[in-house]
Each structure stands twice: as structure tokens, then as C-alpha cells.
Motif scaffolding. Sequence first.
Motif, short mmCIF file in Angstrom:
data_model
loop_
_atom_site.label_atom_id
_atom_site.label_comp_id
_atom_site.label_asym_id
_atom_site.label_seq_id
_atom_site.Cartn_x
_atom_site.Cartn_y
_atom_site.Cartn_z
N LEU A 35 25.09 21.14 32.78
CA LEU A 35 24.11 19.93 32.62
C LEU A 35 23.94 19.01 33.89
CD1 LEU A 35 22.93 18.00 30.48
CD2 LEU A 35 24.91 16.82 30.10
N PRO A 36 24.94 18.87 34.66
CA PRO A 36 24.58 18.12 36.10
C PRO A 36 23.40 19.01 36.75
CG PRO A 36 26.75 17.89 35.63
CD PRO A 36 26.46 19.01 34.76
N ILE A 65 19.31 20.07 27.50
CA ILE A 65 19.31 19.53 28.78
C ILE A 65 17.74 19.16 29.04
CG2 ILE A 65 19.22 19.99 31.26
CD1 ILE A 65 21.63 22.22 30.73
N ILE A 66 16.89 19.95 28.62
CA ILE A 66 15.50 19.55 28.82
C ILE A 66 15.15 18.21 27.87
CG2 ILE A 66 12.80 20.18 28.01
CD1 ILE A 66 14.01 23.29 28.52
N LEU A 67 15.64 18.06 26.69
CA LEU A 67 15.24 16.97 25.92
C LEU A 67 15.87 15.77 26.47
CD1 LEU A 67 15.37 18.26 22.37
CD2 LEU A 67 13.35 17.77 23.49
N LYS A 68 16.96 15.92 27.09
CA LYS A 68 17.76 14.70 27.63
C LYS A 68 16.77 14.06 28.87
CE LYS A 68 22.00 13.01 29.88
NZ LYS A 68 22.94 13.38 30.88
N LYS A 69 16.09 15.30 29.54
CA LYS A 69 15.46 14.83 30.73
C LYS A 69 14.13 14.04 30.34
CE LYS A 69 14.19 15.07 35.24
NZ LYS A 69 14.75 14.68 36.02
N LEU A 70 13.69 14.61 29.17
CA LEU A 70 12.19 14.30 28.91
C LEU A 70 12.31 12.78 28.08
CD1 LEU A 70 10.49 17.62 28.08
CD2 LEU A 70 10.17 15.95 30.05
N CYS A 71 13.33 13.00 26.87
CA CYS A 71 13.49 11.88 25.77
C CYS A 71 14.92 11.18 25.75
CB CYS A 71 13.09 12.45 24.40
SG CYS A 71 11.83 13.85 24.23
N ILE A 81 17.68 12.31 24.79
CA ILE A 81 18.58 12.48 23.59
C ILE A 81 19.55 13.17 24.11
CG2 ILE A 81 18.66 13.80 21.50
CD1 ILE A 81 15.49 13.85 21.44
N ASP A 82 20.91 12.74 23.36
CA ASP A 82 22.16 13.22 23.82
C ASP A 82 22.14 14.72 23.45
OD1 ASP A 82 24.95 13.75 24.10
OD2 ASP A 82 25.32 12.86 22.28
N PRO A 83 22.42 15.65 24.44
CA PRO A 83 22.45 17.17 24.39
C PRO A 83 23.21 17.63 23.14
CG PRO A 83 22.80 16.55 26.50
CD PRO A 83 22.86 15.20 25.86
N ALA A 84 24.47 16.92 22.85
CA ALA A 84 25.29 17.55 21.90
C ALA A 84 24.47 17.33 20.55
CB ALA A 84 26.89 16.60 21.80
N THR A 85 23.96 16.27 20.28
CA THR A 85 22.98 16.01 19.04
C THR A 85 22.14 17.24 19.00
OG1 THR A 85 23.26 13.56 19.22
CG2 THR A 85 21.52 14.40 18.12
N THR A 86 21.31 17.49 20.00
CA THR A 86 20.37 18.48 20.17
C THR A 86 20.93 19.92 19.78
OG1 THR A 86 19.04 17.35 21.71
CG2 THR A 86 18.69 19.80 21.41
N PHE A 93 32.79 20.26 20.64
CA PHE A 93 33.45 20.18 21.82
C PHE A 93 32.65 19.64 23.13
CE2 PHE A 93 37.27 23.12 21.31
CZ PHE A 93 37.78 22.35 20.23
N VAL A 94 31.11 20.05 22.69
CA VAL A 94 30.30 19.38 24.08
C VAL A 94 30.40 17.82 23.87
CG1 VAL A 94 27.92 19.03 24.67
CG2 VAL A 94 28.97 21.36 24.06
N LYS A 95 30.33 17.29 22.76
CA LYS A 95 30.47 15.55 22.64
C LYS A 95 32.02 15.23 23.36
CE LYS A 95 29.01 11.72 21.44
NZ LYS A 95 27.80 11.19 22.33
N LEU A 96 32.91 15.81 22.98
CA LEU A 96 34.32 15.45 23.16
C LEU A 96 34.44 15.67 24.75
CD1 LEU A 96 36.37 17.09 20.15
CD2 LEU A 96 35.75 14.79 20.57
#
Length: 293
Positions: A45-46, A58-64, A66-71, A105-108
Motif C-alpha cells: 500500500l505505501p 490502492i487505486i480507489l484510495k488514491k482517486l476517491c 475509499i478505505d482499501p479494506a472496504t474495497t 485482517f487488512v482492516k485489523l
Amino acid sequence: MLFKKKKLLDENILKIIYSKGRLKRYLGFIFGVLLVAISYNLFMLPSEVVYGVGGIGIILKKLCGIDPATTIMVGSILLLLLSFILLGKDKTASSVVGSLLYPVFVKLTENIGTYIALGDAEPLIIVIFGAVINGFGLGIIFKMGFTTGGTDILNQIVAKYGKTSVGNAMFMTDGLIVLLGVFVFGWTRVMYSIISLYIISVMTDKVILGISESKAFYIITEHETEVKKFILNHLSHGVTVLDARGGFTGNHEKVIMCIIPTKEYFVAKEGISAIDPNAFFVVTDAYEVSGGA
């Protein structure tokens, strides 16, 4: 009737396979998913390395934003539904646990970067290290008989309905996601993604198959007796002689098959060549050797 009996036999065999060491398998699976999630949040992610459903996150976090775990969770659920419709219940069942556990687990582990600071490490080193951990985690997951779902499901769907291999399907689906990264992150990140995918695939195979400690020799020689004596007496390893027939000439041949520890590979190869410079032999990795005297 015969088909039904065969199906019942196959189902019973699968039940026996999946019931063996169930606790160990589930613990290994959970550990593998944890490693993949840590790798995602700490390295991928970084570094903005994109592939699979996590890459879309990762793309949606950059553009919008949005939390990657949700995506990943939404994408996994949609793919599970698609799998149920197009691949059936049995194929989908093996992907359910991994598809739902991975985004959890991504969220945690999303804040793990605050506890493990990578400092000013080179981006390429971060990507390589992350890919090794990711591949190690995936290897454990697959070795335990599970999957994390995601694009694995999509690959199966494309392979089935596109009349192509899973390998080609993976190239198309992951390749498309990697190319999407060009428009968002540029070519440098895409090159990192390609490097990462390669390392992950190699590492996954190494975990599943292990590092080869033995080599399998298949030898065709006019000096069969001398080669057998060399392997039996000097290397102290058993041999098996197989009957074969040349595909072009139709001539009957004898193929000497033997398993040699990797550390003795050089001596075995040079010894065979010394006995018969014209000997034809093939050497392959033997990842697991069991049975025999």
C-alpha cells in the motif's frame, strides 16, 4: 450408476484429505492470511504496488479516498456471488472463508506502519521484501488447501468461459489491473508491480513445493551396466530401470532412473559423462521423495 459411484468415491477421498490435520491446516491458513495482510499494509500500500483486488483498493484510495479494506471486502463478496452463479456451490465453498477473512485482517493491520517504521529504505527494497512476505503467506495458504478468493475466482471464471488456461486468465486479469496503475501511478510503479508479481509467484511455489534437496536423473546410455555400478557402488544410491521405446526410431531402450541428493549432483553428472560421453540424460528437481528401501 458407474458415474455416481465414481463421484461418491472422489467425494470421500476429498473428505479424507481435508479432514487430516484440520487444526494445523486452519492455524496455518490464518497465519498465512495475516502475513499477506501485513505485507499489504506495510509494504504494498505505501509503495502503491497494484495487482489483484488489493490493487483496485490502492487505486480507489488514491482517486476517491475509499478505505482499501472496504474495497477488498465489497469486491470479494461480489466475486463470491459471481462464482456461485457461474462456477457453482462446490467451487465457491473453498473460497468463502479466505475471501471474507482477508479484508478483515487488512482492516485489523491497517495501522501496522505506525509500529514498524521502515524509515528511508529504498522503495525497491521495500517492494522486494513485501513480495517475499506476501508470497510466503500465499504459499502457506495454498499449501493448507485454501485460497484468499479475489482475482483467483475471476481467473477461474475467465478460464472456464474464455476457453483458456488459468495461467492465461491470470495474465489477463492481473495484467489489466497492473495496466490501470499506469494511468494513476505511472510506469515506475507498474514496473515495481511486475517485479513484485514475479517474486510472489516464485516464493509461493517454493513454499508449496519446498526447496529441492534431490535431483531425479533419467539416463539413456549404451553402457547401462557401468552406469548402474557407478550409481550403486560409488554413490550408494538405488536405481530403477524403465522400459522405453523411441518415438521416432521405434527402438526399445532402457532408461535408468535414480534420485541423487543435490549436493552430489556434480559428481553424478560428471561420472555419467566420463563413463559414456554420448549418454543422454535429463535432470529434474525432486521436491519430495518417499517410500522405497
